[in-house]
Design a protein around this motif. Structure first.
Motif, PDB file in Angstrom:
ATOM      1  N   THR A 309       0.804  -1.229   0.000  1.00 55.35           N
ATOM      2  CA  THR A 309       0.000   0.000   0.000  1.00 55.35           C
ATOM      3  C   THR A 309       0.835   1.276   0.000  1.00 55.35           C
ATOM      4  O   THR A 309       0.287   2.371   0.012  1.00 55.35           O
ATOM      5  CB  THR A 309      -0.936   0.037   1.224  1.00 55.35           C
ATOM      6  OG1 THR A 309      -0.151  -0.055   2.416  1.00 55.35           O
ATOM      7  CG2 THR A 309      -1.935  -1.117   1.192  1.00 55.35           C
ATOM      8  N   ALA A 310       2.153   1.145  -0.029  1.00 54.50           N
ATOM      9  CA  ALA A 310       3.007   2.334  -0.054  1.00 54.50           C
ATOM     10  C   ALA A 310       3.021   2.938  -1.458  1.00 54.50           C
ATOM     11  O   ALA A 310       2.467   2.377  -2.415  1.00 54.50           O
ATOM     12  CB  ALA A 310       4.422   1.962   0.383  1.00 54.50           C
ATOM     13  N   ASP A 311       3.660   4.111  -1.609  1.00 59.21           N
ATOM     14  CA  ASP A 311       3.789   4.725  -2.935  1.00 59.21           C
ATOM     15  C   ASP A 311       4.605   3.826  -3.858  1.00 59.21           C
ATOM     16  O   ASP A 311       5.462   3.060  -3.415  1.00 59.21           O
ATOM     17  CB  ASP A 311       4.470   6.091  -2.826  1.00 59.21           C
ATOM     18  CG  ASP A 311       3.604   7.122  -2.126  1.00 59.21           C
ATOM     19  OD1 ASP A 311       2.369   6.917  -2.097  1.00 59.21           O
ATOM     20  OD2 ASP A 311       4.150   8.104  -1.604  1.00 59.21           O
ATOM     21  N   GLY A 312       4.323   3.943  -5.151  1.00 59.63           N
ATOM     22  CA  GLY A 312       5.073   3.147  -6.117  1.00 59.63           C
ATOM     23  C   GLY A 312       4.418   1.806  -6.370  1.00 59.63           C
ATOM     24  O   GLY A 312       3.239   1.612  -6.083  1.00 59.63           O
ATOM     25  N   ALA A 313       5.179   0.857  -6.908  1.00 61.02           N
ATOM     26  CA  ALA A 313       4.629  -0.439  -7.290  1.00 61.02           C
ATOM     27  C   ALA A 313       5.446  -1.585  -6.697  1.00 61.02           C
ATOM     28  O   ALA A 313       6.661  -1.507  -6.567  1.00 61.02           O
ATOM     29  CB  ALA A 313       4.605  -0.559  -8.815  1.00 61.02           C
ATOM     30  N   LYS A 314       4.756  -2.643  -6.330  1.00 63.20           N
ATOM     31  CA  LYS A 314       5.394  -3.873  -5.875  1.00 63.20           C
ATOM     32  C   LYS A 314       4.472  -5.013  -6.262  1.00 63.20           C
ATOM     33  O   LYS A 314       3.327  -5.085  -5.803  1.00 63.20           O
ATOM     34  CB  LYS A 314       5.614  -3.854  -4.359  1.00 63.20           C
ATOM     35  CG  LYS A 314       6.382  -5.082  -3.851  1.00 63.20           C
ATOM     36  CD  LYS A 314       6.557  -5.026  -2.341  1.00 63.20           C
ATOM     37  CE  LYS A 314       7.341  -6.247  -1.844  1.00 63.20           C
ATOM     38  NZ  LYS A 314       7.452  -6.262  -0.377  1.00 63.20           N
ATOM     39  N   THR A 315       4.911  -5.882  -7.100  1.00 62.55           N
ATOM     40  CA  THR A 315       4.049  -6.929  -7.657  1.00 62.55           C
ATOM     41  C   THR A 315       4.061  -8.170  -6.768  1.00 62.55           C
ATOM     42  O   THR A 315       4.895  -9.058  -6.915  1.00 62.55           O
ATOM     43  CB  THR A 315       4.525  -7.295  -9.075  1.00 62.55           C
ATOM     44  OG1 THR A 315       5.924  -7.572  -9.041  1.00 62.55           O
ATOM     45  CG2 THR A 315       4.279  -6.150 -10.039  1.00 62.55           C
ATOM     46  N   VAL A 316       3.095  -8.194  -5.833  1.00 64.55           N
ATOM     47  CA  VAL A 316       3.013  -9.331  -4.914  1.00 64.55           C
ATOM     48  C   VAL A 316       1.589  -9.862  -4.832  1.00 64.55           C
ATOM     49  O   VAL A 316       0.622  -9.138  -5.058  1.00 64.55           O
ATOM     50  CB  VAL A 316       3.469  -8.948  -3.488  1.00 64.55           C
ATOM     51  CG1 VAL A 316       4.934  -8.586  -3.454  1.00 64.55           C
ATOM     52  CG2 VAL A 316       2.610  -7.828  -2.917  1.00 64.55           C
ATOM     53  N   ILE A 317       1.492 -11.142  -4.548  1.00 57.99           N
ATOM     54  CA  ILE A 317       0.248 -11.742  -4.087  1.00 57.99           C
ATOM     55  C   ILE A 317       0.388 -11.837  -2.572  1.00 57.99           C
ATOM     56  O   ILE A 317       1.268 -12.549  -2.078  1.00 57.99           O
ATOM     57  CB  ILE A 317       0.031 -13.135  -4.697  1.00 57.99           C
ATOM     58  CG1 ILE A 317      -0.143 -13.032  -6.207  1.00 57.99           C
ATOM     59  CG2 ILE A 317      -1.176 -13.819  -4.056  1.00 57.99           C
ATOM     60  CD1 ILE A 317      -0.171 -14.373  -6.901  1.00 57.99           C
TER      61      ILE A 317
END
Length: 454
Positions: A309-317
């Motif tokens: 939920t932080a700024d930017g992107a992180k591709t996780v399940i």
């Protein structure tokens, strides 16, 4: 009453100054950092009750925040009223949205802005001042009065619940007077006859034992956020009807007369939507906005937590996803029964590809007050005298769990005589209280003591 009314009218400026002093105390009950401020809040209330002329004023230590008890019992053969209120307030975040500092009371356009102004310091303080007006002018009250003021209303009232259960004889009375509700509209005297109850649940969905790369594992495992969203979607149909089996079984049918009364109230759905910044309202099909808010049960998702939920992107399940879900209940519904029905249904609709954990966080019973009760009639007459126009009756969509505790433990009728407005940003930035209603509230309280003595 002439001397009492004149005394109140001539001292209103000093009453406003005292309220400012009270509002400067950051008595945030949920914050450990404000523990000493909670003690200051209790000491302020205690001192003002003593100044007003109340007897046996004491601060009661609890496992949480202090309670204040006071009494004046020198009116033989007259009824006894317990006056309840709370001195604790909500946190102030988001602080950046406040136009002025939340604990630096500021008056703008006849309204006082500060955290706790309307919920509940301003409303509660009206009763201390009305009692003072009688005792300073006549040396006595028309009825017997007991005050019980708590510091944990915003966090569940656990210490008060214990105190009430253990002190039934001390708190024995003919009515409980509470000013923690709202007027129907500015300048309209209002008695609240019903409160919705609450059932607050937490649903946690767990998938894999750790967060996974959404490229490598996407499409092969269940995503807890997706599953949680599907569960929430199945809790209510497109007509706003709650889908949980048995949910409506105990709902008390509202009379055609009361529903007709709602229609006579000066309410505009268009203005209601406009005040909320909305183009269109939404709710259960077949009911008006007031009926949806007052006499129908509801279900709302209050928060969702999961994944990145932080700024930017992180591709996780994500491994887990959690939702906070509250249900507002109406007379005859039981929070324990609803919690059980909710849990059973959520387990039933959860796929085997994930694990679900359900917690019952807290609950409170709904309240329905008879219109023909002596104390309610006295309050209605009192507000009519103070405001100069007929009192209206309504229900309230919110919950005050302590009200049902008074009903159950003391076997007494509550009187919900509020002076705030639902538009005064209680629990939000820029909370405020109309000082005209503060003044009229003190007068209403004084007239109530006179009327209840008859």
């Amino acid at each position: 009453m002439t001397n009492v009314v004149n005394y109140i009218n001539s001292n209103i400026e000093s009453y406003i100054d005292e309220l400012k002093e009270f509002l400067r105390i950051p008595s945030i009950s949920t914050s450990a950092e404000n523990k000493m401020d909670m003690i200051k809040g209790a000491e302020f209330v205690s001192a003002k009750l003593k100044d007003a002329g109340m007897k046996k004023v004491r601060i009661v230590k609890t496992s949480g925040h202090p309670l204040i008890y006071a009494e004046w019992l020198e009116a033989p053969e007259k009824p006894t009223v317990v006056i309840y209120g709370h001195y604790d307030v909500q946190p102030v975040d988001p602080i950046e949205l406040w136009e002025t500092a939340p604990f630096d009371p500021t008056i703008r356009n006849g309204k006082i802005y500060a955290r706790g102004a309307t919920d509940d310091k301003g409303q509660m303080y009206t009763h201390i001042k009305s009692v003072e007006a009688f005792l300073k002018n006549h040396g006595k009250l028309p009825v017997n009065v007991k005050f019980i003021i708590e510091g944990e209303e915003e966090v569940g009232s656990s210490s008060l619940s214990e105190f009430v259960a253990n002190n039934k004889e001390l708190l024995k009375c003919d009515a409980v007077l509470i000013s923690d509700t709202a007027l129907f509209a500015p300048g309209i005297p209002t008695i609240t006859l019903g409160l919705r109850g609450i059932c607050y649940m937490q649903v946690e969905v767990t998938g894999p034992d750790r967060d996974l790369h959404s490229g490598t594992f996407g499409g092969t495992v269940a995503n807890p956020i997706n599953i949680l969203a599907e569960i929430i979607n199945k809790l209510m149909n497109k007509n706003g009807h709650i889908s949980i089996p048995g949910f409506y079984d105990d709902v008390l049918k509202v009379s055609a007369l009361e529903r007709q009364g709602f229609k006579k109230l000066p309410f505009s759905e268009k203005n209601y939507a406009k005040e909320l910044g909305l183009k269109e309202l939404k709710g259960e099909k077949g009911y008006s906005t007031l009926e949806r808010s007052w006499i129908r049960p509801t279900l709302d998702c209050n928060g969702i937590i999961g994944g990145f939920t932080a700024d930017g992107a992180k591709t996780v399940i994500p491994s887990k996803a959690t939702a906070k879900i509250s249900m507002r209940l109406v007379p005859n519904q039981s929070p324990k029964k609803i919690a059980s029905l909710f849990s059973s249904y959520v387990k039933e609709i959860t796929p085997k590809s994930v694990k679900v954990t359900i917690k019952d966080l807290h609950g409170g019973n709904p309240v329905l007050i008879p219109m023909n009760d002596k104390a309610t009639i006295a309050a209605s007459k009192a507000m009519k005298k103070a405001f100069g126009k007929p009192t209206v009756f309504m229900r309230e969509g919110g919950s005050i769990p302590v009200v049902s505790k008074f009903v159950k433990k003391l076997n007494v009728t509550p009187v919900l005589m509020g002076f705030g407005l639902n538009t005064e940003n209680l629990h939000s930035p820029n909370e405020h209280f109309d000082l005209k209603h503060y003044h009229l509230g003190i007068l209403s309280s004084a007239y109530f003591l006179e009327e209840f003595a008859k």
